[in-house]
Design an enzyme around this catalytic site. Structure first.
Site, PDB file in Angstrom:
ATOM      1  CB  SER A  74      56.525  39.824  66.755  1.00 40.09           C
ATOM      2  OG  SER A  74      56.381  39.674  68.148  1.00 40.09           O
ATOM      3  CE1 TYR A  79      60.206  35.600  67.248  1.00 39.81           C
ATOM      4  CE2 TYR A  79      59.394  37.373  68.652  1.00 39.81           C
ATOM      5  CZ  TYR A  79      59.193  36.462  67.633  1.00 39.81           C
ATOM      6  OH  TYR A  79      57.982  36.419  66.992  1.00 39.81           O
ATOM      7  CD  GLU A 130      59.214  39.712  72.907  1.00 40.02           C
ATOM      8  OE1 GLU A 130      58.041  39.512  73.304  1.00 40.02           O
ATOM      9  OE2 GLU A 130      60.190  39.739  73.661  1.00 40.02           O
TER      10      GLU A 130
HETATM   11  O1  G4F Z   1      54.038  32.523  75.930  1.00 39.82           O
HETATM   12  P1  G4F Z   1      55.327  33.251  75.885  1.00 39.82           P
HETATM   13  O2  G4F Z   1      56.549  32.433  75.736  1.00 39.82           O
HETATM   14  O3  G4F Z   1      55.172  34.337  74.735  1.00 39.82           O
HETATM   15  P2  G4F Z   1      55.970  35.691  74.390  1.00 39.82           P
HETATM   16  O4  G4F Z   1      57.309  35.703  74.951  1.00 39.82           O
HETATM   17  O5  G4F Z   1      55.074  36.839  74.743  1.00 39.82           O
HETATM   18  O6  G4F Z   1      56.103  35.588  72.805  1.00 39.82           O
HETATM   19  C1  G4F Z   1      55.032  35.180  71.968  1.00 39.82           C
HETATM   20  O7  G4F Z   1      54.336  36.303  71.525  1.00 39.82           O
HETATM   21  C2  G4F Z   1      55.078  37.179  70.658  1.00 39.82           C
HETATM   22  C3  G4F Z   1      54.142  38.323  70.278  1.00 39.82           C
HETATM   23  O8  G4F Z   1      54.268  39.346  71.239  1.00 39.82           O
HETATM   24  C4  G4F Z   1      55.545  36.409  69.451  1.00 39.82           C
HETATM   25  F1  G4F Z   1      56.216  37.229  68.622  1.00 39.82           F
HETATM   26  C5  G4F Z   1      56.413  35.264  69.903  1.00 39.82           C
HETATM   27  O9  G4F Z   1      56.859  34.501  68.781  1.00 39.82           O
HETATM   28  C6  G4F Z   1      55.594  34.377  70.806  1.00 39.82           C
HETATM   29  O10 G4F Z   1      54.537  33.834  70.050  1.00 39.82           O
HETATM   30  O11 G4F Z   1      55.497  34.133  77.204  1.00 39.82           O
HETATM   31  C7  G4F Z   1      54.508  35.043  77.641  1.00 39.82           C
HETATM   32  C8  G4F Z   1      54.860  35.576  79.011  1.00 39.82           C
HETATM   33  C9  G4F Z   1      56.300  36.102  79.136  1.00 39.82           C
HETATM   34  O12 G4F Z   1      56.285  37.302  79.848  1.00 39.82           O
HETATM   35  C10 G4F Z   1      57.033  35.035  79.964  1.00 39.82           C
HETATM   36  O13 G4F Z   1      58.108  35.535  80.754  1.00 39.82           O
HETATM   37  O14 G4F Z   1      54.770  34.494  79.956  1.00 39.82           O
HETATM   38  C11 G4F Z   1      55.885  34.563  80.832  1.00 39.82           C
HETATM   39  N1  G4F Z   1      56.118  33.225  81.413  1.00 39.82           N
HETATM   40  C12 G4F Z   1      56.086  32.942  82.750  1.00 39.82           C
HETATM   41  N2  G4F Z   1      56.373  31.649  82.943  1.00 39.82           N
HETATM   42  C13 G4F Z   1      56.438  32.109  80.739  1.00 39.82           C
HETATM   43  C14 G4F Z   1      56.604  31.114  81.702  1.00 39.82           C
HETATM   44  N3  G4F Z   1      56.578  31.879  79.419  1.00 39.82           N
HETATM   45  C15 G4F Z   1      56.878  30.605  79.042  1.00 39.82           C
HETATM   46  N4  G4F Z   1      56.989  30.347  77.718  1.00 39.82           N
HETATM   47  N5  G4F Z   1      57.084  29.594  79.959  1.00 39.82           N
HETATM   48  C16 G4F Z   1      56.958  29.794  81.301  1.00 39.82           C
HETATM   49  O15 G4F Z   1      57.139  28.866  82.098  1.00 39.82           O
END
Ligand code: G4F
Length: 330
Positions: free
Chosen positions: A127, A151, A129
């Site tokens: 990933s 993670y 990440e």
């Molecule tokens: O959609 P996210 O939860 O994805 P994140 O953390 O980038 O991880 C995903 O991508 C990775 C690959 O780089 C994978 F390995 C992993 O398994 C997963 O698929 O969050 C994306 C961004 C973050 O910066 C988070 O802080 O969105 C920001 N965010 C802001 N508000 C939020 C929210 N994320 C989530 N999930 N929920 C919110 O309310």
């Protein structure tokens, strides 16, 4: 017929990959954990061609038994605790499944092996990440890792152990360093789907507010359907190797929100979105943007769906689904 074995088959990528491999004539085996797993039931309904095999990444004997049953040519390890936010609360579980699960799968492959002329080929879902607090931009296969979550740490272990088993035992084992990849099958806990679903519901008058965390984080978002092809291509090469899979474009969470609201004709979205500290993470990955030149050159892989089309596809899907659920004619 070639045989493929997929862990994490009930997730977004597992479903896309199962469909893709079935279309290429594979017999598809999917590992499912637990008793009466409701996600397994919905998978069977959606994809009756998948042969369900019981097993758990926390349990090596079950992995050996699953491989004995499936006798695969290719193993795709997509199973993980994949939600970064959850990994902060369940760090030990994440290390066990997302990290040690890779080691167990590699050990199971060493035990079963496949034939000498036809050894089992292994794909690991690494990933972006892992890059975390990025040391260079854009990120390539050579960029050092600096994970920012349990993670990310677990994925770094998984990635490194694949390299180690390849070098130590000559396994055909590859890792795809996939940047964020999304689509209508994405879980509602991830930000893109949370946004597309809320925007659809706001448009339909079913919801009035969207509560989020950090809107400034930048991600390289592609379409999951495009990315599973890259997984398969990696296992068709003469030599195993690791590849970055990305679009090469980055956008803030705020830009994603803006495009999603624009898709339903709402230009001023500020009144609908509220930030809440509970959705901020203890440590954030601020900027991800991948350079997939190696995959382009060696695998002939290209992302097909652009950012604006991805947002539109997700919002339109959620509009149709939410309207149907609520009995609203569009
Ligand atoms: O959609 P996210 O939860 O994805 P994140 O953390 O980038 O991880 C995903 O991508 C990775 C690959 O780089 C994978 F390995 C992993 O398994 C997963 O698929 O969050 C994306 C961004 C973050 O910066 C988070 O802080 O969105 C920001 N965010 C802001 N508000 C939020 C929210 N994320 C989530 N999930 N929920 C919110 O309310």
């Amino acid at each position: 017929m070639p045989r493929a074995f997929i862990t994490g088959i009930t997730g977004q990528d597992g479903r896309h990959l199962a469909e893709f491999l079935h279309g290429r004539g594979y017999d598809v085996y999917g590992m499912v954990k637990g008793q009466s797993n409701p996600r397994a039931q919905s998978l069977v309904e959606e994809m009756p061609f998948v042969e369900i095999v019981p097993g758990d990444l926390a349990d090596l004997p079950s992995l050996v038994a699953a491989l004995e049953l499936a006798q695969p040519d290719e193993v795709y390890n997509l199973g993980a605790i994949s939600f970064v936010a959850l990994s902060f609360n369940q760090a030990e579980l994440t290390a066990n499944i997302t990290g040690l699960g890779v080691l167990r799968m590699l050990e199971a492959i060493r035990m079963i092996g496949g034939t000498q002329n036809n050894p089992i080929r292994f794909y690991q879902a690494s990933s972006s990440e892992m890059f975390g607090k990025v040391r260079e931009t854009p990120q390539t296969e050579g960029t050092p890792f600096h994970p920012r979550s349990p993670y990310g740490c677990a994925k770094v272990f998984g990635h490194n152990i694949v390299v180690n088993y390849r070098e130590s035992y000559g396994l055909y084992a590859c890792s795809g360093i996939l940047f964020n990849h999304e689509g209508p099958r994405r879980g509602i806990e991830f930000v893109t789907r949370k946004v597309s679903n809320a925007v659809a519901r706001i448009k339909l008058g079913l919801q009035h507010e969207l509560v989020l965390g950090n809107l400034d984080a930048k991600r390289d978002w592609g379409y999951a359907g495009d990315y599973v092809e890259a997984m398969w291509l990696m296992l068709q090469q003469d030599e195993p190797d690791d590849f970055v899979i990305a679009t090469g474009e980055t956008h803030t969470v705020g830009e994603f929100i803006e495009r999603a609201f624009a898709e339903v004709g709402i230009d001023d979205w500020s009144g609908y979105v509220r930030q809440d500290p509970k959705f901020f993470r203890p440590a954030e990955v601020d900027l991800l943007i991948g350079d997939a030149s190696k995959a382009r050159e060696q695998l002939g892989w290209e992302p097909r769906m652009a950012f604006s089309e991805l947002v539109a596809t997700m919002v339109q899907h959620d509009l149709a689904t939410e309207a149907a659920k609520a009995g609203i004619a569009l």
